[in-house]
Enzyme design. Structure first.
Site, mmCIF file in Angstrom:
data_model
loop_
_atom_site.group_PDB
_atom_site.id
_atom_site.type_symbol
_atom_site.label_atom_id
_atom_site.label_comp_id
_atom_site.label_asym_id
_atom_site.label_seq_id
_atom_site.Cartn_x
_atom_site.Cartn_y
_atom_site.Cartn_z
ATOM 1 N N PHE A 38 0.791 -1.290 -0.030
ATOM 2 C CA PHE A 38 0.107 0.124 0.146
ATOM 3 C C PHE A 38 0.802 1.235 0.068
ATOM 4 C CE2 PHE A 38 -4.172 -1.861 1.959
ATOM 5 C CZ PHE A 38 -4.615 -2.263 0.675
ATOM 6 N N ARG A 39 2.111 1.231 0.414
ATOM 7 C CA ARG A 39 2.657 2.377 0.846
ATOM 8 C C ARG A 39 4.019 2.612 -0.060
ATOM 9 N NH1 ARG A 39 -0.182 1.289 5.074
ATOM 10 N NH2 ARG A 39 -1.445 2.978 5.672
ATOM 11 N N ILE A 107 -4.001 -10.844 2.937
ATOM 12 C CA ILE A 107 -5.193 -11.582 2.597
ATOM 13 C C ILE A 107 -4.837 -12.653 1.571
ATOM 14 C CG2 ILE A 107 -6.652 -9.747 3.616
ATOM 15 C CD1 ILE A 107 -7.147 -8.839 0.706
ATOM 16 N N HIS A 123 -6.653 -9.808 9.199
ATOM 17 C CA HIS A 123 -7.322 -9.132 8.035
ATOM 18 C C HIS A 123 -8.202 -9.981 7.121
ATOM 19 C CE1 HIS A 123 -4.462 -5.175 8.602
ATOM 20 N NE2 HIS A 123 -5.237 -5.466 9.756
ATOM 21 N N CYS A 156 -27.301 -13.088 -2.481
ATOM 22 C CA CYS A 156 -27.454 -14.559 -1.968
ATOM 23 C C CYS A 156 -28.741 -14.867 -2.259
ATOM 24 C CB CYS A 156 -27.480 -14.421 -0.482
ATOM 25 S SG CYS A 156 -27.883 -16.046 0.432
HETATM 26 P P1 NAD Z 1 2.275 -1.366 3.966
HETATM 27 O O1 NAD Z 1 2.091 -1.382 2.767
HETATM 28 O O2 NAD Z 1 1.929 -0.535 4.905
HETATM 29 O O3 NAD Z 1 3.795 -1.521 4.339
HETATM 30 C C1 NAD Z 1 4.701 -2.456 3.435
HETATM 31 C C2 NAD Z 1 6.150 -2.127 4.164
HETATM 32 O O4 NAD Z 1 6.780 -3.460 3.273
HETATM 33 C C3 NAD Z 1 6.853 -0.948 3.509
HETATM 34 O O5 NAD Z 1 7.338 -0.194 4.640
HETATM 35 C C4 NAD Z 1 7.753 -1.414 2.514
HETATM 36 O O6 NAD Z 1 8.918 -0.509 2.747
HETATM 37 C C5 NAD Z 1 8.100 -2.957 2.980
HETATM 38 N N1 NAD Z 1 8.821 -3.587 1.994
HETATM 39 C C6 NAD Z 1 8.178 -3.511 0.477
HETATM 40 N N2 NAD Z 1 8.624 -4.760 -0.245
HETATM 41 C C7 NAD Z 1 9.389 -5.308 0.733
HETATM 42 C C8 NAD Z 1 10.369 -6.419 0.495
HETATM 43 N N3 NAD Z 1 10.684 -7.208 -0.445
HETATM 44 N N4 NAD Z 1 10.980 -6.771 1.675
HETATM 45 C C9 NAD Z 1 10.835 -6.005 2.898
HETATM 46 N N5 NAD Z 1 10.226 -5.169 2.899
HETATM 47 C C10 NAD Z 1 9.338 -4.707 1.827
HETATM 48 O O7 NAD Z 1 1.755 -2.801 4.305
HETATM 49 P P2 NAD Z 1 1.260 -3.309 5.645
HETATM 50 O O8 NAD Z 1 2.073 -2.581 6.964
HETATM 51 O O9 NAD Z 1 1.019 -4.709 5.696
HETATM 52 O O10 NAD Z 1 -0.229 -2.682 5.808
HETATM 53 C C11 NAD Z 1 -1.067 -2.566 4.521
HETATM 54 C C12 NAD Z 1 -2.427 -3.195 4.911
HETATM 55 O O11 NAD Z 1 -2.753 -3.485 3.438
HETATM 56 C C13 NAD Z 1 -2.484 -4.328 5.532
HETATM 57 O O12 NAD Z 1 -3.509 -4.207 6.120
HETATM 58 C C14 NAD Z 1 -2.900 -5.457 4.453
HETATM 59 O O13 NAD Z 1 -3.902 -6.346 5.026
HETATM 60 C C15 NAD Z 1 -3.260 -4.642 3.291
HETATM 61 N N6 NAD Z 1 -2.512 -5.403 2.165
HETATM 62 C C16 NAD Z 1 -2.252 -6.691 1.792
HETATM 63 C C17 NAD Z 1 -1.634 -7.227 0.681
HETATM 64 C C18 NAD Z 1 -1.445 -8.695 0.683
HETATM 65 O O14 NAD Z 1 -2.482 -9.451 1.028
HETATM 66 N N7 NAD Z 1 -0.274 -9.242 0.022
HETATM 67 C C19 NAD Z 1 -1.124 -6.413 -0.057
HETATM 68 C C20 NAD Z 1 -1.382 -4.858 -0.007
HETATM 69 C C21 NAD Z 1 -1.958 -4.413 1.218
#
Ligand code: NAD
Length: 251
Positions: A38-39, A107, A123, A156
């Site tokens: 997300f970030r 998720i 989540h 549903c």
């Molecule tokens: P976030 O997006 O807030 O942060 C992700 C962090 O991971 C960042 O600080 C980034 O620098 C770091 N990052 C990115 N690639 C990396 C790598 N290869 N190795 C190490 N670090 C890495 O994510 P969050 O804290 O999990 O929160 C976001 C919300 O979004 C959560 O609630 C989650 O449920 C949801 N989300 C889930 C997914 C998924 O299921 N894969 C994807 C996107 C968002």
């Protein structure tokens, strides 16, 4: 040996001596499987959409068409992904007694696919959906086919609107969150790939007595952690795993 490698080696010893660990993962562990977080700048999902707005109970209840036309396809893209090296190493650590369990904000089910057994998905997940009126559960594939072929919003047979079993902004947290808070008070915590900015998941590290962090960028909890490794999850875990294997052989 460089200072960087020396710190990673000490981190591996710290992991080994204080085992077993509880792991908390965020979107960053799955970016190497092709799911944007997300970030992160450029690739973060928030550059394209505003998930807080679209993936919310507010939109699901009041504008279900918007949720199903924009938000749902974004989530369903996650289903194409496969576990990467980092997910695999954590599953191996569980079978070798180094990990007690994984708490994940993701998720995408990738920890389960990689073979982790004790996974708390705080989540929710994208495996099933349910009716908001009669609570009947259906598979996510069935929900997807309703959305594709039949109607938006999908309904549903009782007339209620169907929704995926993920926690949306505005939802209450599932019971797995309470289990996670209990687990983290008993074992040291290793956070991997989370900005630790999303509440209430960011409460979890504040409950841990011993903390270690692997993330590409800084987090608000870095000062509390005994070790902070800034790098890719798979690279860092691979290095730690190789060092731990040497310690296992000596033990
Ligand atoms: P976030 O997006 O807030 O942060 C992700 C962090 O991971 C960042 O600080 C980034 O620098 C770091 N990052 C990115 N690639 C990396 C790598 N290869 N190795 C190490 N670090 C890495 O994510 P969050 O804290 O999990 O929160 C976001 C919300 O979004 C959560 O609630 C989650 O449920 C949801 N989300 C889930 C997914 C998924 O299921 N894969 C994807 C996107 C968002």
């Amino acid at each position: 040996m460089s200072l960087h490698n020396e710190i990673q080696k000490k981190a591996a010893e710290h992991l080994w001596l204080n085992r077993p660990w509880v792991i908390l993962t965020g979107a960053g562990i799955s970016t190497e499987s092709g799911i944007p977080d997300f970030r992160s700048p450029q690739t973060g999902l928030w550059n394209q959409y505003d998930p807080m707005e679209i993936l919310s109970t507010e939109v699901l209840f009041n504008q279900p068409e918007l949720f199903y036309k924009i938000g749902f396809p974004v989530l369903m893209q996650f289903k194409q992904a496969r576990p990467n090296l980092a997910h695999g190493i954590l599953a191996g650590w569980e079978s070798r007694g180094i990990v007690k369990g994984v708490i994940t904000q993701n998720i995408d089910s990738l920890h389960i696919e990689a073979g982790s057994k004790r996974v708390l998905e705080i989540h929710g997940h994208l495996r099933t959906a349910h009716c908001m009126k009669c609570l009947r559960t259906i598979s996510i594939e069935k929900l997807e086919s309703f959305v594709r072929d039949v109607q938006i919003p999908p309904r549903c047979r009782c007339g209620g609107i169907l929704r995926p079993d993920v926690v949306l902004f505005g939802d209450m947290l599932p019971s797995s969150f309470e289990q996670a808070t209990k687990l983290v008070q008993k074992f040291p915590l290793l956070v991997i790939g989370s900005s630790l900015q999303v509440s209430p998941a960011n409460l979890i590290p504040s409950l841990a007595e011993k903390l270690m962090i692997i993330n590409l960028e800084e987090t608000p909890f870095d000062k509390k952690a005994a070790f902070v490794l800034n790098g890719k999850a798979s690279t860092m875990l691979h290095f730690l795993d190789e060092e731990i294997k040497k310690l296992e052989e000596k033990a």
